[in-house]
Motif scaffolding. Structure first.
Motif, mmCIF file in Angstrom:
data_model
loop_
_atom_site.group_PDB
_atom_site.id
_atom_site.type_symbol
_atom_site.label_atom_id
_atom_site.label_comp_id
_atom_site.label_asym_id
_atom_site.label_seq_id
_atom_site.Cartn_x
_atom_site.Cartn_y
_atom_site.Cartn_z
ATOM 1 N N HIS A 229 0.799 -1.224 0.000
ATOM 2 C CA HIS A 229 0.000 0.000 0.000
ATOM 3 C C HIS A 229 0.829 1.271 0.000
ATOM 4 O O HIS A 229 0.394 2.295 -0.525
ATOM 5 C CB HIS A 229 -0.931 0.010 1.215
ATOM 6 N N LYS A 230 2.003 1.220 0.620
ATOM 7 C CA LYS A 230 2.819 2.428 0.740
ATOM 8 C C LYS A 230 3.968 2.477 -0.258
ATOM 9 O O LYS A 230 4.637 3.505 -0.387
ATOM 10 C CB LYS A 230 3.396 2.538 2.159
ATOM 11 N N GLY A 231 4.229 1.352 -0.940
ATOM 12 C CA GLY A 231 5.280 1.329 -1.943
ATOM 13 C C GLY A 231 6.681 1.416 -1.372
ATOM 14 O O GLY A 231 7.616 1.839 -2.072
ATOM 15 N N LEU A 232 6.863 1.002 -0.110
ATOM 16 C CA LEU A 232 8.188 1.065 0.501
ATOM 17 C C LEU A 232 9.102 -0.008 -0.074
ATOM 18 O O LEU A 232 8.655 -1.083 -0.476
ATOM 19 C CB LEU A 232 8.089 0.881 2.016
ATOM 20 N N SER A 233 10.385 0.275 -0.095
ATOM 21 C CA SER A 233 11.370 -0.728 -0.507
ATOM 22 C C SER A 233 11.436 -1.811 0.553
ATOM 23 O O SER A 233 10.949 -1.635 1.677
ATOM 24 C CB SER A 233 12.739 -0.083 -0.674
ATOM 25 N N ALA A 234 12.059 -2.928 0.221
ATOM 26 C CA ALA A 234 12.171 -4.034 1.174
ATOM 27 C C ALA A 234 12.893 -3.585 2.440
ATOM 28 O O ALA A 234 12.505 -3.939 3.562
ATOM 29 C CB ALA A 234 12.894 -5.210 0.515
ATOM 30 N N ARG A 235 13.946 -2.784 2.276
ATOM 31 C CA ARG A 235 14.721 -2.349 3.436
ATOM 32 C C ARG A 235 13.910 -1.417 4.337
ATOM 33 O O ARG A 235 13.871 -1.588 5.550
ATOM 34 C CB ARG A 235 16.006 -1.645 2.978
ATOM 35 N N HIS A 236 13.230 -0.451 3.721
ATOM 36 C CA HIS A 236 12.462 0.501 4.513
ATOM 37 C C HIS A 236 11.240 -0.161 5.158
ATOM 38 O O HIS A 236 10.857 0.188 6.278
ATOM 39 C CB HIS A 236 12.033 1.696 3.653
ATOM 40 N N ALA A 237 10.632 -1.108 4.440
ATOM 41 C CA ALA A 237 9.494 -1.826 5.014
ATOM 42 C C ALA A 237 9.939 -2.665 6.206
ATOM 43 O O ALA A 237 9.228 -2.755 7.213
ATOM 44 C CB ALA A 237 8.839 -2.710 3.953
ATOM 45 N N ARG A 238 11.118 -3.272 6.118
ATOM 46 C CA ARG A 238 11.631 -4.067 7.235
ATOM 47 C C ARG A 238 11.925 -3.169 8.437
ATOM 48 O O ARG A 238 11.631 -3.540 9.580
ATOM 49 C CB ARG A 238 12.895 -4.809 6.795
ATOM 50 N N GLU A 239 12.484 -1.993 8.178
ATOM 51 C CA GLU A 239 12.762 -1.065 9.287
ATOM 52 C C GLU A 239 11.462 -0.623 9.963
ATOM 53 O O GLU A 239 11.382 -0.546 11.195
ATOM 54 C CB GLU A 239 13.518 0.156 8.752
ATOM 55 N N ALA A 240 10.435 -0.342 9.153
ATOM 56 C CA ALA A 240 9.146 0.064 9.712
ATOM 57 C C ALA A 240 8.506 -1.091 10.481
ATOM 58 O O ALA A 240 7.895 -0.886 11.538
ATOM 59 C CB ALA A 240 8.215 0.543 8.599
ATOM 60 N N ALA A 241 8.644 -2.322 9.959
ATOM 61 C CA ALA A 241 8.107 -3.491 10.648
ATOM 62 C C ALA A 241 8.777 -3.688 12.002
ATOM 63 O O ALA A 241 8.131 -4.037 12.994
ATOM 64 C CB ALA A 241 8.278 -4.733 9.771
ATOM 65 N N LEU A 242 10.073 -3.448 12.050
ATOM 66 C CA LEU A 242 10.818 -3.575 13.304
ATOM 67 C C LEU A 242 10.301 -2.568 14.334
ATOM 68 O O LEU A 242 10.105 -2.898 15.511
ATOM 69 C CB LEU A 242 12.305 -3.362 13.038
ATOM 70 N N GLU A 243 10.035 -1.351 13.892
ATOM 71 C CA GLU A 243 9.493 -0.334 14.795
ATOM 72 C C GLU A 243 8.103 -0.727 15.301
ATOM 73 O O GLU A 243 7.781 -0.538 16.479
ATOM 74 C CB GLU A 243 9.425 1.018 14.079
ATOM 75 N N LEU A 244 7.293 -1.284 14.423
ATOM 76 C CA LEU A 244 5.953 -1.711 14.818
ATOM 77 C C LEU A 244 6.002 -2.842 15.831
ATOM 78 O O LEU A 244 5.254 -2.847 16.815
ATOM 79 C CB LEU A 244 5.155 -2.146 13.586
ATOM 80 N N LEU A 245 6.870 -3.811 15.598
ATOM 81 C CA LEU A 245 6.999 -4.934 16.534
ATOM 82 C C LEU A 245 7.456 -4.449 17.906
ATOM 83 O O LEU A 245 6.998 -4.940 18.938
ATOM 84 C CB LEU A 245 7.974 -5.973 15.977
ATOM 85 N N HIS A 246 8.360 -3.467 17.903
ATOM 86 C CA HIS A 246 8.788 -2.879 19.170
ATOM 87 C C HIS A 246 7.627 -2.155 19.847
ATOM 88 O O HIS A 246 7.421 -2.302 21.063
ATOM 89 C CB HIS A 246 9.931 -1.896 18.919
ATOM 90 N N ARG A 247 6.818 -1.429 19.052
ATOM 91 C CA ARG A 247 5.713 -0.656 19.629
ATOM 92 C C ARG A 247 4.640 -1.547 20.244
ATOM 93 O O ARG A 247 4.039 -1.191 21.267
ATOM 94 C CB ARG A 247 5.083 0.244 18.547
ATOM 95 N N VAL A 248 4.389 -2.698 19.657
ATOM 96 C CA VAL A 248 3.338 -3.566 20.204
ATOM 97 C C VAL A 248 3.862 -4.493 21.299
ATOM 98 O O VAL A 248 3.119 -5.335 21.813
ATOM 99 C CB VAL A 248 2.644 -4.394 19.093
ATOM 100 N N GLY A 249 5.128 -4.352 21.651
ATOM 101 C CA GLY A 249 5.644 -5.062 22.818
ATOM 102 C C GLY A 249 6.237 -6.429 22.571
ATOM 103 O O GLY A 249 6.314 -7.242 23.502
#
Length: 345
Positions: A127-147
């Motif tokens: 949906h956001k068109g992020l590259s694999a690297r940027h999507a992985r970085e965002a996923a890491l932040e989300l996983l940290h945020r949800v505990g």
């Protein structure tokens, strides 16, 4: 946790006259009948009722995920856009980006052959068109945020390597990845123990507040609804039988089914002590869709059932502003002790 005050903003979601007809082994059956409500940006709404009441099916209609062959009528508008007439391809662009959903069983929502990092990153790439690297970085932040503990070390792990509560946190991260306007949580704590249930509910509430999202929380537990939403709809037989602010409904329960649900809840006082009262129950069982009466869907199970209840559809009335109820036996029920309405000892 105190319910948040609703937003005065114009509706984000408007549902009117929603009807859903399904094909069953006994022929066509109306599973959802004339459901209507609105939801403002940042507002929280609870849908409550027994299994088979139409809660989850209503949510699936909002997501465009109804069973094959289901027929709909009415209107579902998200920020003014009609959803019921969109194609599958168009709804795919809405799901995840504008509407996120947390399902009740995370093991069926997560793909067992893909890592959790890949699954959280997927909607970001789609949906956001992020590259694999940027999507992985965002996923890491989300996983940290949800505990999720040690997310950097566990981002390449698979769903079976996490506990039930952690898997539900991962599905929350997936649902929130694209920062949707509306979050639907369908029985998100069903398979979890009591302590983890509260942690998940607190996390959802915090994220909704933090991101300014609207929330639809589906539950069969009145306690969960009372503590987590601004407004509520009580559903039975595919129909909304009572609705209003959470405070209004709990202080002035005007439908026998709502009172029956409350009376059937276990109380700490009945768990021990010199007097142990039997738990109240609602008589009978939820009928099959094909067996629902033409009139009030609760006819027969209700202790106040009269002949007109079987054939006459109750019109919605407002005992007080914003509090709506559908019942033909209002006077008889109002005169009865609250614990007796709709329940049996």
């Amino acid at each position: 946790m105190e319910p948040r005050q609703s937003s005065p903003a114009s509706p984000l979601l408007e549902v009117s006259g929603l009807g859903i007809e399904l094909d069953t082994h006994r022929g066509p059956a109306r599973a959802v009948r004339d459901v209507g409500f609105s939801l403002a940006q940042g507002e929280t709404l609870g849908l409550i009722g027994e299994s088979g009441s139409g809660k989850s099916l209503t949510a699936m209609a909002l997501m465009g995920l109804l069973p094959q062959g289901a027929r709909t009528q009415g209107s579902v508008r998200l920020a003014g856009q009609e959803l019921l007439t969109l194609s599958d391809a168009q709804m795919c662009r809405i799901r995840g980006q504008r509407i996120g959903m947390i399902f009740q069983e995370p093991m069926t929502a997560l793909n067992p052959v893909h890592t959790i990092g890949a699954q959280v990153a997927e909607p970001l790439r789609l949906h956001k068109g992020l590259s694999a690297r940027h999507a992985r970085e965002a996923a890491l932040e989300l996983l940290h945020r949800v505990g999720i503990p040690q997310p950097a070390q566990r981002i390449d792990a698979y769903p079976h390597q996490f506990s039930g509560g952690q898997r539900q946190r991962i599905t929350i991260a997936m649902a929130l990845a694209c920062q949707p306007d509306l979050l639907i949580a369908d029985e998100p704590t069903t398979a979890l123990d009591v302590t983890v249930q509260q942690q998940i509910l607190d996390l959802i509430a915090d994220l909704v507040d933090e991101r300014g999202m609207s929330l639809i929380l589906i539950s069969h537990d009145l306690g969960v609804i009372s503590q987590n939403v601004d407004r509520m709809l009580v559903m039975y037989g595919g129909m909304v039988v009572e609705s209003g602010s959470t405070e209004q409904v709990f202080q002035h329960m005007a439908h026998p089914y709502t009172r029956g649900l409350l009376a059937a809840r276990p109380h700490m006082a009945s768990a021990g002590g010199a007097h142990k009262a039997r738990l109240s129950t609602i008589a009978g069982t939820v009928p099959e869709l094909a067996d629902l009466p033409e009139g009030c869907p609760f006819a027969g199970r209700c202790g106040f059932t009269a002949d007109p209840c079987w054939s006459e559809r109750p019109a919605a009335r407002e005992p007080q502003a914003g509090h709506r109820v559908r019942c033909l036996r209002e006077e008889a029920m109002a005169a009865a002790p609250p614990g007796l309405a709709g329940a049996q000892a």
